[in-house]
Design a protein around this motif. Structure first.
Motif, PDB file in Angstrom:
ATOM      1  N   ILE A 328      48.647  12.338  36.019  1.00  0.00           N
ATOM      2  CA  ILE A 328      47.384  11.906  35.549  1.00  0.00           C
ATOM      3  C   ILE A 328      46.675  10.986  36.503  1.00  0.00           C
ATOM      4  N   SER A 329      47.319  10.382  37.333  1.00  0.00           N
ATOM      5  CA  SER A 329      46.551   9.507  38.232  1.00  0.00           C
ATOM      6  C   SER A 329      46.116  10.178  39.439  1.00  0.00           C
ATOM      7  N   MET A 330      46.987  11.589  39.692  1.00  0.00           N
ATOM      8  CA  MET A 330      46.219  12.570  40.642  1.00  0.00           C
ATOM      9  C   MET A 330      45.121  13.074  40.076  1.00  0.00           C
ATOM     10  N   ALA A 331      45.084  13.451  38.988  1.00  0.00           N
ATOM     11  CA  ALA A 331      43.890  14.196  38.377  1.00  0.00           C
ATOM     12  C   ALA A 331      42.689  13.230  38.269  1.00  0.00           C
ATOM     13  N   VAL A 332      42.893  12.089  37.833  1.00  0.00           N
ATOM     14  CA  VAL A 332      41.657  11.131  37.770  1.00  0.00           C
ATOM     15  C   VAL A 332      41.271  10.788  39.131  1.00  0.00           C
ATOM     16  N   THR A 333      42.263  10.625  40.158  1.00  0.00           N
ATOM     17  CA  THR A 333      41.659  10.453  41.637  1.00  0.00           C
ATOM     18  C   THR A 333      40.835  11.847  41.973  1.00  0.00           C
ATOM     19  N   GLU A 334      41.282  12.721  41.765  1.00  0.00           N
ATOM     20  CA  GLU A 334      40.601  14.138  42.137  1.00  0.00           C
ATOM     21  C   GLU A 334      39.258  14.371  41.533  1.00  0.00           C
ATOM     22  N   MET A 335      39.195  13.954  40.408  1.00  0.00           N
ATOM     23  CA  MET A 335      37.962  14.110  39.560  1.00  0.00           C
ATOM     24  C   MET A 335      36.892  13.259  39.979  1.00  0.00           C
ATOM     25  N   GLN A 336      37.327  11.955  40.582  1.00  0.00           N
ATOM     26  CA  GLN A 336      36.349  10.865  40.999  1.00  0.00           C
ATOM     27  C   GLN A 336      36.277  11.008  42.667  1.00  0.00           C
ATOM     28  N   ARG A 337      37.066  11.479  43.429  1.00  0.00           N
ATOM     29  CA  ARG A 337      36.924  11.559  44.689  1.00  0.00           C
ATOM     30  C   ARG A 337      36.526  12.701  45.481  1.00  0.00           C
ATOM     31  N   PHE A 338      36.556  13.803  44.464  1.00  0.00           N
ATOM     32  CA  PHE A 338      36.146  15.221  45.227  1.00  0.00           C
ATOM     33  C   PHE A 338      35.211  16.017  44.702  1.00  0.00           C
ATOM     34  N   PRO A 339      33.798  15.375  45.092  1.00  0.00           N
ATOM     35  CA  PRO A 339      32.857  16.038  44.259  1.00  0.00           C
ATOM     36  C   PRO A 339      32.591  17.511  44.283  1.00  0.00           C
ATOM     37  N   SER A 340      32.999  18.274  45.278  1.00  0.00           N
ATOM     38  CA  SER A 340      32.827  19.671  45.208  1.00  0.00           C
ATOM     39  C   SER A 340      33.739  20.281  44.323  1.00  0.00           C
ATOM     40  N   ILE A 341      34.870  19.623  43.607  1.00  0.00           N
ATOM     41  CA  ILE A 341      35.831  20.433  42.783  1.00  0.00           C
ATOM     42  C   ILE A 341      35.429  20.278  41.365  1.00  0.00           C
ATOM     43  N   PRO A 342      35.084  21.265  40.461  1.00  0.00           N
ATOM     44  CA  PRO A 342      34.682  20.908  39.192  1.00  0.00           C
ATOM     45  C   PRO A 342      35.815  20.177  38.433  1.00  0.00           C
ATOM     46  N   VAL A 343      35.308  19.505  37.444  1.00  0.00           N
ATOM     47  CA  VAL A 343      36.190  18.773  36.520  1.00  0.00           C
ATOM     48  C   VAL A 343      37.213  19.663  35.717  1.00  0.00           C
ATOM     49  N   LYS A 344      36.660  20.681  35.140  1.00  0.00           N
ATOM     50  CA  LYS A 344      37.527  21.713  34.523  1.00  0.00           C
ATOM     51  C   LYS A 344      38.598  22.268  35.310  1.00  0.00           C
ATOM     52  N   VAL A 345      38.168  22.606  36.546  1.00  0.00           N
ATOM     53  CA  VAL A 345      39.172  22.887  37.694  1.00  0.00           C
ATOM     54  C   VAL A 345      40.373  22.172  37.861  1.00  0.00           C
ATOM     55  N   SER A 346      40.339  20.642  37.890  1.00  0.00           N
ATOM     56  CA  SER A 346      41.073  19.659  38.257  1.00  0.00           C
ATOM     57  C   SER A 346      42.008  19.508  37.037  1.00  0.00           C
ATOM     58  N   ILE A 347      41.381  19.470  35.792  1.00  0.00           N
ATOM     59  CA  ILE A 347      42.116  19.509  34.693  1.00  0.00           C
ATOM     60  C   ILE A 347      43.301  20.433  34.603  1.00  0.00           C
ATOM     61  N   ASN A 348      42.603  21.779  34.620  1.00  0.00           N
ATOM     62  CA  ASN A 348      43.494  23.047  34.322  1.00  0.00           C
ATOM     63  C   ASN A 348      44.565  22.909  35.245  1.00  0.00           C
ATOM     64  N   GLU A 349      44.444  22.702  36.558  1.00  0.00           N
ATOM     65  CA  GLU A 349      45.532  22.607  37.766  1.00  0.00           C
ATOM     66  C   GLU A 349      46.404  21.543  37.285  1.00  0.00           C
ATOM     67  N   TYR A 350      46.295  20.341  36.999  1.00  0.00           N
ATOM     68  CA  TYR A 350      46.997  19.316  36.685  1.00  0.00           C
ATOM     69  C   TYR A 350      48.097  19.621  35.397  1.00  0.00           C
TER      70      TYR A 350
END
Length: 394
Positions: A328-350
């Motif tokens: 969860i910590s990785m996903a939240v970090t990715e959603m906030q710190r990587f603007p070019s990665i879609p939110v849904k992509v991050s959620i599905n990956e984790y």
């Protein structure tokens, strides 16, 4: 080939290791505090063991409460020795954590960048077996000059067109030299492995039963030896695991890339430049992502834990699956710190990572929590996407 999903998994594994190191550093720091208040056996003065014990426990309490901010420590009404010991323990704790973070970061990148050496070593093993067959033939010819001692078919591996094509390739030789993929220390093992594993195998016996094999038969033979013996035999695999601490995770990638080398050599018209497979389509860009998701997650640890705690009020955060907290910590970090990665992509990956590396119920828990957190973080402006990152937000 290393893709972003594999890199996320590798970062997750190293973050897990980091948390384990952090826990050990925490306990070592508390041990340091308690040892600082043990009676001095060399002192001639009478020492109050009970008072020393109380000071030790007070110091441990202050240490636990002041890890991120020394406000309470400065205001605490206690002896200068307690404050001094606590401050030293805090500094020791953070210094050890930083050392472990740097080590793990360096190791995880080095492990990924070692993959070309590993797949080239696998091909070099095939080359070594091929040369062994040729040497054995020459040796037998010298000992018995009156008539041939080997059937022509038995030299199929020595004459294998795929391996010959690679040996004559400037790009292949350059890659072997660049990645230091040599088997100079395995002369005895090559003979033993050929005798015990290659020669008796059905794949090899079938291959040497063919008179004048075609390119396709040559490819099928070496690809079969690669996949069914080199990457399945425990004795040979031990050699690779000694070369790479992350061999269990890297094995399938190395096997795939080694097979691709053989396939490219079998179809040179499709690979006119003779280039060796890359570990990623754009490794420099992926390497930056790899390092950043690891470092940013550690940097955001305190804030992420607070957010998770707020969203799991009915749960004790310490009772959540340890792996879930990292995911969860990785996903939240990715959603906030990587603007070019879609939110849904991050959620599905984790969510996918949680299926493999966490508890049976983690998928639903991680999915639900990330969905809620992503919406709230977007509403308050902490998630801001641009470019490709906007694709799922329309």
């Amino acid at each position: 080939m290393l893709n972003r999903r594999i890199l996320r998994v590798k970062a997750f594994q190293n973050l897990y290791a980091y948390e384990q190191c952090k826990g050990s550093n925490f306990n070592l720091a508390k041990d340091f505090i308690r040892e600082s208040f043990l009676p001095d056996l060399n002192s001639m003065e009478v020492q109050d063991k009970a008072a020393l014990g109380r000071e030790a426990e007070l110091a441990v309490h202050l240490f636990e409460k002041n890890l991120e901010s020394q406000g309470q420590l400065k205001a605490a009404e206690t002896s200068p020795k307690v404050k001094k010991v606590v401050l030293e323990a805090i500094q020791q704790f953070h210094k050890s954590n930083k050392k472990d973070q740097d080590f793990l970061l360096k190791n995880m990148v080095a492990s990924a960048e070692r993959i070309p050496q590993l797949y080239l070593l696998a091909i070099e093993l095939l080359q070594a077996f091929s040369k062994h067959v040729e040497k054995e033939s020459e040796k037998k010819s010298r000992l018995s000059s009156s008539k041939p001692t080997m059937f022509a078919n038995e030299l199929n591996l020595a004459k294998n067109q795929i391996l010959v094509n690679l040996r004559e390739s400037d790009q292949y030789r350059a890659a072997v030299a660049k990645n230091n993929a040599n088997l100079n220390d395995l002369e005895l093992e090559i003979r033993e492995w050929f005798r015990d594993y290659i020669k008796p195998s059905p794949e090899y016996q079938e291959y040497i039963s063919i008179a004048e094999p075609t390119w396709e038969q040559d490819f099928n033979a070496v690809d079969g030896l690669l996949k069914k013996i080199i990457f399945k035999n425990e004795v040979i695999l031990n050699y690779f695991s000694e070369k790479d601490l992350n061999w269990t995770e890297n094995k399938s990638i190395v096997r795939s890339l080694a097979s691709k080398v053989l396939k490219n050599a079998a179809h040179p018209e499709e690979n006119l430049e003779g280039e060796m497979p890359e570990i990623a389509m754009n490794w420099e860009e992926d390497k930056e992502f790899f390092q950043n998701i690891f470092n940013f997650t550690i940097e955001s640890d305190l804030e992420n834990k607070r957010m998770i705690a707020q969203k799991t009020k009915n749960w004790d955060i310490d009772r959540l699956a340890f792996t879930d907290k990292i995911i969860i910590s990785m996903a939240v970090t990715e959603m906030q710190r990587f603007p070019s990665i879609p939110v849904k992509v991050s959620i599905n990956e984790y969510i996918d990572i949680s299926k493999t590396y966490s508890t049976p119920k983690s998928k639903q828990f991680v999915n639900g929590l990330l969905d809620v957190m992503s919406k709230e973080l977007t509403e308050i402006g902490k998630i801001r996407k641009s470019g490709r990152g906007l694709l799922d937000n329309k």
